[in-house]
Design a protein around this motif. Structure first.
Motif, PDB file in Angstrom:
ATOM      1  N   GLY A  26     -68.829  83.559  80.554  1.00 27.83           N
ATOM      2  CA  GLY A  26     -69.899  83.213  80.165  1.00 27.83           C
ATOM      3  C   GLY A  26     -69.604  81.972  79.135  1.00 27.83           C
ATOM      4  N   ILE A  27     -68.566  82.490  78.319  1.00 30.16           N
ATOM      5  CA  ILE A  27     -68.192  81.531  77.021  1.00 30.16           C
ATOM      6  C   ILE A  27     -67.502  80.142  77.747  1.00 30.16           C
ATOM      7  N   VAL A  28     -66.964  80.272  78.952  1.00 27.08           N
ATOM      8  CA  VAL A  28     -66.552  78.877  79.680  1.00 27.08           C
ATOM      9  C   VAL A  28     -67.857  78.137  80.016  1.00 27.08           C
ATOM     10  N   ASN A  29     -68.621  78.828  80.590  1.00 21.34           N
ATOM     11  CA  ASN A  29     -70.149  78.201  81.227  1.00 21.34           C
ATOM     12  C   ASN A  29     -70.422  77.533  79.840  1.00 21.34           C
ATOM     13  N   LEU A  30     -70.929  78.242  78.954  1.00 22.20           N
ATOM     14  CA  LEU A  30     -71.571  78.081  77.732  1.00 22.20           C
ATOM     15  C   LEU A  30     -70.922  76.755  77.135  1.00 22.20           C
ATOM     16  N   LEU A  31     -69.677  76.848  76.990  1.00 25.11           N
ATOM     17  CA  LEU A  31     -68.690  75.454  76.470  1.00 25.11           C
ATOM     18  C   LEU A  31     -69.164  74.184  77.752  1.00 25.11           C
ATOM     19  N   GLU A  32     -68.783  74.477  78.662  1.00 27.36           N
ATOM     20  CA  GLU A  32     -69.286  73.597  79.681  1.00 27.36           C
ATOM     21  C   GLU A  32     -70.433  72.790  79.654  1.00 27.36           C
ATOM     22  N   GLY A  33     -71.643  73.643  79.388  1.00 32.42           N
ATOM     23  CA  GLY A  33     -72.739  73.230  79.389  1.00 32.42           C
ATOM     24  C   GLY A  33     -73.103  72.411  78.105  1.00 32.42           C
ATOM     25  N   TYR A  34     -72.367  72.580  77.014  1.00 37.60           N
ATOM     26  CA  TYR A  34     -72.254  71.913  75.763  1.00 37.60           C
ATOM     27  C   TYR A  34     -71.936  70.610  75.834  1.00 37.60           C
ATOM     28  N   GLY A  35     -70.649  70.723  76.679  1.00 40.62           N
ATOM     29  CA  GLY A  35     -69.744  69.474  76.870  1.00 40.62           C
ATOM     30  C   GLY A  35     -70.458  68.332  77.675  1.00 40.62           C
ATOM     31  N   ALA A  36     -71.368  69.190  78.986  1.00 41.12           N
ATOM     32  CA  ALA A  36     -71.759  68.129  79.682  1.00 41.12           C
ATOM     33  C   ALA A  36     -73.365  67.676  79.180  1.00 41.12           C
ATOM     34  N   ASP A  37     -73.860  68.383  78.271  1.00 39.70           N
ATOM     35  CA  ASP A  37     -75.139  68.423  77.875  1.00 39.70           C
ATOM     36  C   ASP A  37     -76.138  68.810  79.043  1.00 39.70           C
ATOM     37  N   ASN A  38     -75.694  69.991  79.419  1.00 40.52           N
ATOM     38  CA  ASN A  38     -76.462  70.525  80.749  1.00 40.52           C
ATOM     39  C   ASN A  38     -77.137  71.925  80.506  1.00 40.52           C
ATOM     40  N   PRO A  39     -78.570  71.777  80.188  1.00 33.23           N
ATOM     41  CA  PRO A  39     -79.039  73.126  79.741  1.00 33.23           C
ATOM     42  C   PRO A  39     -79.011  74.232  80.574  1.00 33.23           C
ATOM     43  N   ALA A  40     -79.134  73.886  81.845  1.00 32.47           N
ATOM     44  CA  ALA A  40     -78.847  75.023  82.854  1.00 32.47           C
ATOM     45  C   ALA A  40     -77.526  75.779  82.941  1.00 32.47           C
TER      46      ALA A  40
END
Length: 70
Positions: A26-40
């Motif tokens: 979940g942390i990896v997905n969360l950081l990936e979402g912040y890096g790519a500016d992906n709300p999903a």
């Protein structure tokens, strides 16, 4: 009876490890979402992080109660 206590301890460790793994994912997905500016991806990461924390709490609090059943 000692075998049952050992099995409960092993189950506790296994459930907590699964919860930690889900939380880390979940942390990896969360950081990936912040890096790519992906709300999903941010939403999915937060859900996985919270679910992992819940599973860890379940393993810490509920699984040891199984030892007192028998």
């Amino acid at each position: 009876m000692e075998f049952f206590a050992s099995a409960v301890d092993t189950l506790k460790v296994l459930v907590m490890a699964i919860g930690c793994g889900l939380g880390a994912w979940g942390i990896v997905n969360l950081l990936e979402g912040y890096g790519a500016d992906n709300p999903a991806s941010k939403s999915q990461g937060m859900k996985q992080l919270m679910a992992g924390g819940g599973i860890v709490l379940l393993g810490m609090n509920l699984i040891p109660l199984l030892a007192n059943l028998f």
